[in-house]
Scaffold this motif. Structure first.
Motif: not given
Length: 787
Positions: A183, A204, A207
């Motif tokens: 990521y 992302y 995340r």
């Protein structure tokens, strides 16, 4: 000192060379302020310091000094009660540490008994602050960074920072190396706003949670501080704030530590700069092969083989330059490109260097004056802006010099009176020189005018000089010739360059006879001086070699005498050791005999005989204290002659009276009605025969061999002839009473040596014999001793 003269002589170039040897800002400041002085006391102090620096450089490669920055602005801020930063404190710390190091260096020199003229007293002004120095050295590095040892609190804080950073990096590594690495834009850990972050792709960003601190220019990457490390970053940030506060506290504490010693620190920095300047002068003197000049109170300058300091020392021509003793004015004549201008500059610049406390590029025992001012008129003085011609420029300069010069001034003038009509120029030059003479100034002037050659002969305290010109090569040698005026070489040079002979002849015809005669006389004088100089150089070389040989022989002779006395002393000690051993053994034997006599009840050996034997044995003891030896004193007394003493003339067996000492080795002796010259070694002091009951009995040995040599040389003789010669010679030597003789037979085939050896074995009067010492012929000669 006249600033224009300093510029003309390129004095700043000398200072620029010195600048390259300096390592401290204080030394640079002292060099900037350097000017020649006319104060003889100050000048002698400067030269004494330079001499000390040169001696230290020769023995220790100079005073050990590191690079030192200018701390005067720091001390100014300290006086204003401002807190100093780490770099400022570190630079002051270096000065204090160097102070202690230099003080120890000079203390070590004192223990080695190195005699200094002045610097040892200068160094006593240094104030060492060991506690302050130790605290600064412990707390700061050279670049001003505060060390962990500055305080326990700082060390603990930095340990916490290290531990926290390690924990953050360990957690961040899970993102860059684990399953979440996909990521990230890049698998790296970076810093934004002093906090550790990771580069996350924009899509992302949810995340990892946490805080977004920055984004890339494209907006595709966000620099996010993950939620998991926020608390660790907070802790790190707090530790960093604590570290900064502790460092500020330490800097304030160190600043307060220095406040009571501001004057001492500034004085230390100035003295270290002064020592740095002395170091630079010593290094420059070594590079220039310069020597210490002597000072003349009455300005008698005598430069021995002086060299211009700014010319390559492998190419420059050295000259002897003297002024002030027999003459105060030197008139240098001769053609261009002969070196007149450089010679004038050499005199002035060397004098300026000497009056600045520098060693001068000249041979040892050179003498400089202490002039109040030095004036120079050298070079083209024309100025377009001021509408001055060359002549006008020179005259303006000369006028200014005549207004300021006095009897303690040195003036150098190049091409005096040039730039105008020759007749008027020569007259003006003579008038100017007369005015300088009236002022009492010292002057060295160059000129082309032949009229000034006569001026040099006619005026008191004035002498002619010229630059030597090789008549064969028609090239200048750049040597200064004192006492000889320069000759004109224009016609000779023109002829050498190919000028038609008829032109040269016509030119000579137009030259008056007096000028031709003068040139011929000057040429003859120059050649004579060249021969005298060459002979002088040869004699100096021979004198140097002879002196060295004499010193070497004297050293060897002194060594021989010491070795001889030591060998005699060692031999007597060995003899005494043997006597001691024999005495102990004899005493033991005598003791045993006494015991046996007592046991037998009868006396075989009388007691007085035992005591006499023991005394005779003790008499064998050698006296190793020659100065207290009575026999030696008695023999010396026999040779202590005075007028009127009665002496025995040993060769005649007659007693005479000493009349007078003729020299160190002979006396005049009255023998009856005769007065004779007798050698000292043939005399012996004796009592007056008239007062003695017994007349001295003469004992004179006469033989046909009187005066024979103690050495027989058989080299070149045939065998039979040599053996007969040996037989006759041994008989003569025995009759003459010689204790030993030497027979030289050479090495060769060995036949003579064998024959001599066989003869000596058969002769019953020969005690022993053997070859000579290696340094006296070895087996090429035999030493014979008789019974």
């Amino acid at each position: 000192m006249n600033q224009k003269t300093l510029k003309i002589m390129e004095y700043d170039r000398i200072k620029q060379v010195l600048r390259g040897f300096l390592v401290s800002a204080a030394g640079q400041h002292e060099l900037n302020e350097l000017q020649p002085t006319s104060n003889a006391d100050h000048l002698q102090k400067w030269l004494d310091e330079t001499k000390d620096g040169a001696d230290i450089y020769r023995l220790e490669s100079g005073i050990p000094l590191p690079k030192l920055d200018d701390i005067r602005p720091h001390l100014h801020r300290l006086a204003m009660e401002a807190a100093l930063n780490g770099l400022e404190l570190a630079q002051i710390s270096r000065v204090l540490w160097t102070t202690a190091s230099v003080a120890k260096f000079f203390a070590d020199l004192a223990e080695r008994e190195l005699t200094l003229r002045r610097l040892d007293r200068v160094v006593k002004g240094l104030v060492t602050l060991p506690d302050v120095t130790r605290r600064l050295r412990t707390s700061l590095e050279g670049d001003g960074h505060i060390t962990d040892e500055a305080s326990p609190a700082l060390k603990l804080i930095r340990q916490h920072i290290t531990q926290t950073e390690a924990a953050i990096r360990s957690m961040m590594d899970q993102y860059t190396r684990g399953k979440d690495a996909k990521y990230l834009s890049e698998t790296i850990v970076t810093i934004r706003d002093d906090r550790y972050v990771i580069p996350v792709r924009a899509e992302y960003k949810q995340r990892f949670g946490g805080i977004v601190h920055d984004q890339s220019a494209s907006g595709q990457t966000l620099f996010i501080e993950p939620q998991a490390v926020v608390s660790l970053n907070n802790r790190l940030r707090q530790n960093q704030i604590d570290e900064r506060h502790e460092e500020q506290r330490i800097l304030a504490e160190l600043t307060a530590l220095l406040e009571p010693y501001q004057e001492e620190i500034l004085r230390n920095a100035e003295l270290l700069g002064h020592l740095d300047f002395v170091n630079a002068k010593a290094r420059y003197a070594h590079q220039l092969r310069a020597t210490e000049p002597k000072l003349s109170a009455d300005n008698q300058v005598n430069l021995r083989q002086a060299r211009h300091p700014l010319i390559d020392q492998h190419k420059v021509v050295a000259n002897d330059i003297a002024i002030g003793r027999d003459y105060k004015a030197i008139i240098v004549t001769g053609p261009n490109t002969g070196g007149k201008t450089i010679t004038l500059k050499t005199l002035a610049l060397v004098q300026l260097m000497g009056q600045s406390g520098l060693f001068i590029p000249a041979n040892e025992n050179s003498v400089i004056g202490v002039f109040d001012d030095i004036f120079a008129d050298i070079g083209d003085e024309q100025s377009i802006e001021q509408s001055l011609s060359t002549f006008s420029g020179h005259m303006e300069n000369i006028v200014a010099i005549l207004k300021q010069a006095d009897k303690r001034s040195l003036i150098v003038v190049d091409e005096l009176g040039a730039g105008t009509d020759p007749q008027e120029g020569a007259a003006l030059a003579i008038a100017i020189l007369d005015e300088i003479g009236t002022l009492g100034s010292y002057v060295m002037a160059s000129t082309h005018y032949p009229e000034l050659k006569a001026y040099g002969y006619n005026r008191p305290e004035t002498i002619n000089a010229s630059m030597e010109f090789d008549g064969e090569t028609l090239q200048p040698t750049y040597h200064l010739l004192i006492g000889i005026p320069g000759r004109s070489n224009a016609l000779d040079i023109a002829a050498r360059l190919g000028m038609p002979s008829q032109v040269i002849t016509a030119a000579r015809g137009l030259t008056d006879q007096d000028s031709q005669d003068l040139n011929a006389m000057i040429s003859d004088l120059t050649e004579q001086k060249r021969r005298v100089d060459r002979d002088y150089d040869d004699l100096q070389g021979q004198l140097k070699e002879t002196t060295a040989l004499h010193e070497d022989l004297q050293k060897q002779f002194d060594q021989y005498q010491r070795q001889k006395d030591q060998l005699m002393l060692d031999a007597k000690r060995d003899a005494n050791r043997l006597v001691d051993e024999s005495r102990k053994r004899a005493n033991q034997i005598i003791s045993d005999l006494r015991k046996k006599q007592l046991a037998a009840g009868q006396s075989v050996v009388k007691e007085d005989e035992l005591i006499a034997a023991q005394g005779a044995l003790n008499a064998l003891q050698q006296d190793t204290k020659l100065k207290k030896n009575r026999v030696l004193r008695r023999e010396k007394a026999k040779l202590d002659f005075h007028k009127g003493d009665n002496v025995l003339v040993k060769s005649y067996g007659q007693v005479g009276v000493l009349m007078q000492q003729l020299d160190d080795q002979h006396w005049e002796v009255q023998l009856g009605i005769l007065k004779m010259k007798i050698a000292v070694n043939d005399l012996e002091r004796t009592k007056d025969p008239a007062k003695s009951k017994k007349q001295p009995r003469a004992s004179v040995k006469r033989s046909g061999s009187s005066g024979m040599s103690p050495t027989l040389d058989l080299r070149g003789h045939r065998y039979e002839e040599a053996m007969q010669e040996v037989d006759r010679y041994i008989d003569s030597a025995l009759l003459a009473g010689y204790p030993s003789v030497t027979i030289i037979h050479g090495k060769g085939t060995g036949a003579l040596r064998t024959g001599v050896t066989n003869y000596l074995k058969r002769n019953k009067r020969v005690k022993d014999f053997g070859f000579s010492a290696p340094n006296a012929g070895g087996d090429g000669s035999t030493v014979v001793r008789f019974k």
